[in-house]
Design an enzyme around this catalytic site. Structure first.
Site, short mmCIF file in Angstrom:
data_model
loop_
_atom_site.label_atom_id
_atom_site.label_comp_id
_atom_site.label_asym_id
_atom_site.label_seq_id
_atom_site.Cartn_x
_atom_site.Cartn_y
_atom_site.Cartn_z
N LYS A 6 8.18 -1.88 1.20
CA LYS A 6 6.85 -1.55 0.68
C LYS A 6 6.90 -0.43 -0.37
CE LYS A 6 5.54 1.77 4.29
NZ LYS A 6 5.47 2.92 3.41
N THR A 7 7.79 0.56 -0.18
CA THR A 7 7.89 1.64 -1.16
C THR A 7 8.38 1.10 -2.49
OG1 THR A 7 8.36 3.20 0.63
CG2 THR A 7 8.85 3.93 -1.60
N ASP A 64 -0.84 3.87 0.35
CA ASP A 64 0.25 3.55 1.26
C ASP A 64 -0.21 3.76 2.70
OD1 ASP A 64 2.77 2.91 2.18
OD2 ASP A 64 3.66 4.86 1.72
N GLU A 65 0.39 3.03 3.64
CA GLU A 65 0.09 3.18 5.08
C GLU A 65 -1.41 3.06 5.35
OE1 GLU A 65 2.54 3.10 6.95
OE2 GLU A 65 4.24 4.26 6.22
N GLN A 70 1.90 -1.42 12.84
CA GLN A 70 2.39 -0.04 12.89
C GLN A 70 1.24 0.97 12.85
OE1 GLN A 70 6.22 0.77 10.71
NE2 GLN A 70 5.80 -1.20 9.76
N ARG A 82 13.02 1.19 13.77
CA ARG A 82 13.72 2.26 13.04
C ARG A 82 15.22 1.99 13.03
NH1 ARG A 82 10.17 2.89 10.23
NH2 ARG A 82 9.34 1.15 11.42
#
Length: 653
Positions: A32-33, A218-219, A249, A599
């Site tokens: 996504k980044t 973002d997020e 998330q 993670r």
């Protein structure tokens, strides 16, 4: 187009769709980044959008810095005038320019959690509210949650139900009066007041709407009502709004975030283009499959099917301890295997837990084995006493009404201006309706001894002189001058070995100020204070240091490690006993567990204890339901004292 060669088809589609609202559902580890940074580069390079016309917001300074560096790598100096930052830092920039409309001056202070708590306690003393019956932290939390939904104290009063809420309203009202008197904001105020500013002043709102032709968030699954409202207001003109997030998330409802924002985005923007990023670049096949089996048990999700080209990798390993001490021993044994026989550096391993209290057993075992470790979320650098002392000097230079800072530095280092002097200053300030700093300008009214009057005049002269210098010096030179002239560092060094760490912390603070000046265009003390006041737990973590990392699963969001240990995977702990009901809270616990699992890149260990020490003694535990949601074919364990659990017999990788 060479810029797009490094993107998969879905990422490329997300970069190229630049007109109208866009929802990018980005699964864990799906890049996504990369999408956000390449989209910014595409807008600047191909669409010729002016850098000042792009606003990109995220949740941590660390994420914002990473985004800024990646964009700079792609397009160079053209990225300088971009607005990339956290919600709070962007609101600070806006309020520094516009807050006079709300009755504040531009040199306002931003209070951290400790200072906010201090103001609440001050209010409670004045209102004669018992700090034993009504906990200050609990009241501050209620105030923060009210601000998350844009309630002023008056609006909060309309929603009170019981005695505790009524006390909260009284504290909230007086707390806001104090902050206004001190020309200060807390974290919640930054977004609340930015929204109030836009709602009260159509002209100011239109100025920023016109400026930001493109917005990237973002997020998005972690936004609360205040952030949602801010986004909706700012994007109302151009409607080129790109939000990136993952409902699987969403783990921060306890601090006001609502999953509804991402689940109902298409209702808010009916012409939304939806793109799913489902290729995972991070985790091995078995880890990803195990995590997918767990999250499928949630109902509140849009649904994604993550897949990867990575190898299958090893199965998820279960570690069972007789008690929490034995669990820690077994986890550390595996860490030693990874670092010795597998030759892994410690920085590639991470221990996650549900609550901070769980770290104790691991810390004791790690110290015994001489394994270096770092805890994210322990005593934060910027909250250490000596660091806050120096910061308070800087804050008072900027905002003379900051009475929290004034009280902190008046007699630090000790200069004979103790409690009696402060009481006299407070009495004059109260009787005349002026600030503490203004009261020091009327020294004759304080009736001090000749010696204390001389010391107070020296203090006032020092602050006044450096206030004049703050517009001429960068923050490092200003701080260096204050530290040297006050003798603060000399005081610590004079106190000997006992204060060695404290003096080193002051030197580290000076070093951070120097680095700030070397990296940024805006090197003044106001910009520096704005930055450090908004630091989060994860911003202070040194990912390059070769040490084992310990942190809560919440703090691990956005990070990745080759080897991850999720510990305390037991009923009542993970999921937490306070989140078993209602179903929405259990689903958030499952999302948090999913975040922890994803993670891991190469190996994932899940550990639990059959007994755990509580205040009432040893309590028997049962392995978490989340383990049962993983197929036996993806699990491996050496042995188990629980009959038939998890259904997997002794087997090899």
């Amino acid at each position: 187009m060479r810029l797009l060669e490094h993107l998969n088809p879905q990422q490329k589609e997300a970069v190229l769709h630049t007109s109208g609202p866009l929802l990018v559902l980005a699964g864990a580890g799906s890049g996504k980044t990369r999408v956000l940074t390449y989209r910014i580069a595409y807008l600047l390079g191909e669409k010729k959008v002016h850098p000042a016309g792009i606003l990109a917001v995220t949740f941590t300074n660390k994420a914002a810095e990473e985004m800024r560096e990646r964009v700079f790598t792609l397009i160079g100096l053209r990225s300088r005038h971009l607005w990339i930052g956290t919600f709070h830092s962007c609101c600070v920039r806006i309020l520094r320019q516009e807050c006079e409309t709300l009755g504040y001056s531009r040199d306002f202070s931003v209070y951290d959690a400790e200072d906010q708590l201090g103001v609440v306690k001050e209010v409670m003393r004045e209102l004669s509210i018992s700090t034993e019956r009504y906990h200050p932290k609990s009241l501050l939390e209620k105030i923060a949650r009210a601000k998350d939904v844009l309630w002023t104290a008056e609006e909060y009063a309309l929603h009170t139900r019981g005695e505790y809420d009524r006390v909260s309203v009284a504290v909230y009202s007086s707390y806001e009066e104090k902050l206004r008197k001190y020309n200060g904001f807390d974290f919640g105020d930054l977004i609340l007041n930015a929204v109030k500013l836009f709602q009260r002043s159509p002209e100011i709102l239109e100025k920023y709407r016109a400026r930001f032709e493109h917005m990237l968030v973002d997020e998005y699954q972690d936004t609360n009502l205040a952030q949602y409202t801010m986004i909706k207001l700012l994007s109302g003109r151009h409607r080129n709004l790109c939000v990136v997030g993952d409902e699987d998330q969403s783990i921060y409802s306890w601090r006001g975030a609502t999953i509804r924002n991402i689940l109902e985005f298409e209702r808010d923007y009916p012409d939304t283009k939806v793109i799913k990023l489902e290729e995972n670049y991070r985790s091995s096949g078995r880890i990803l499959e195990a995590a997918s089996h767990v999250i499928r048990n949630n109902r509140e999700r849009k649904g994604k099917e993550l897949w990867t080209k990575n190898s299958l990798g090893t199965k998820v390993t279960l570690l069972e301890g007789k008690d929490d001490v034995d669990e820690a021993r077994r986890v550390v044994e595996k860490i030693l295997v990874e670092t010795s026989s597998q030759n892994r550096p410690l920085k590639e391993l991470c221990i996650l837990y549900r609550t901070n209290a769980q770290s104790r057993a691991f810390e004791e075992e790690l110290r015994q084995m001489n394994i270096p470790y770092a805890i994210v979320g322990s005593v934060k650098f910027y909250e250490r006493r000596e660091v806050k002392d120096v910061i308070a000097y800087m804050a008072l230079l900027v905002n003379s009404k900051d009475e929290v800072a004034f009280r902190r530095v008046l007699n630090m280092p000790p200069r004979g201006l103790g409690r009696e002097t402060l009481n006299r200053i407070e009495n004059v300030a109260r009787n005349r309706g002026i600030s503490l700093w203004e009261a020091t300008q009327n020294v004759e009214l304080l009736a001090l001894s000749t010696g204390r009057e001389k010391k107070l005049k020296e203090f006032v002269e020092l602050i006044s002189r450096y206030r004049l210098l703050k517009g001429k010096l960068n923050v490092y030179d200003l701080m260096r001058g204050v530290v040297d002239e006050t003798g603060y560092l000399t005081m610590l060094e004079r106190e000997g070995k006992r204060e060695t760490n404290r003096s080193e912390n002051v030197l580290e603070l000076l070093s951070s100020a120097r680095q700030f000046c070397e990296k940024g265009e805006d090197t003044n003390v106001e910009a520096w204070l704005s930055r450090i006041s908004l630091f989060s737990d994860i911003d202070g973590w040194d990912e390059k240091a070769d040490a084992l990392t310990l942190m809560t699963a919440h703090n691990a969001k956005g990070l990745e490690f080759p080897v991850v240990f999720i510990t305390g995977v037991e009923e009542g702990l993970f999921p937490h006993h306070q989140s078993l009901y209602p179903e929405e809270e259990l689903e958030e616990e499952r999302r948090l567990f999913y975040v922890g699992m994803t993670r891991a890149k190469e190996k994932l260990f899940l550990s639990y204890a059959l007994r755990r020490l509580r205040s009432s003694g040893k309590k028997y535990q049962w392995p978490s339901r989340f383990i049962r949601e993983i197929p036996d074919s993806l699990l491996w364990m050496e042995n188990s004292l629980v009959p038939g659990f998890p259904g997997a017999r002794r087997q090899s990788f």
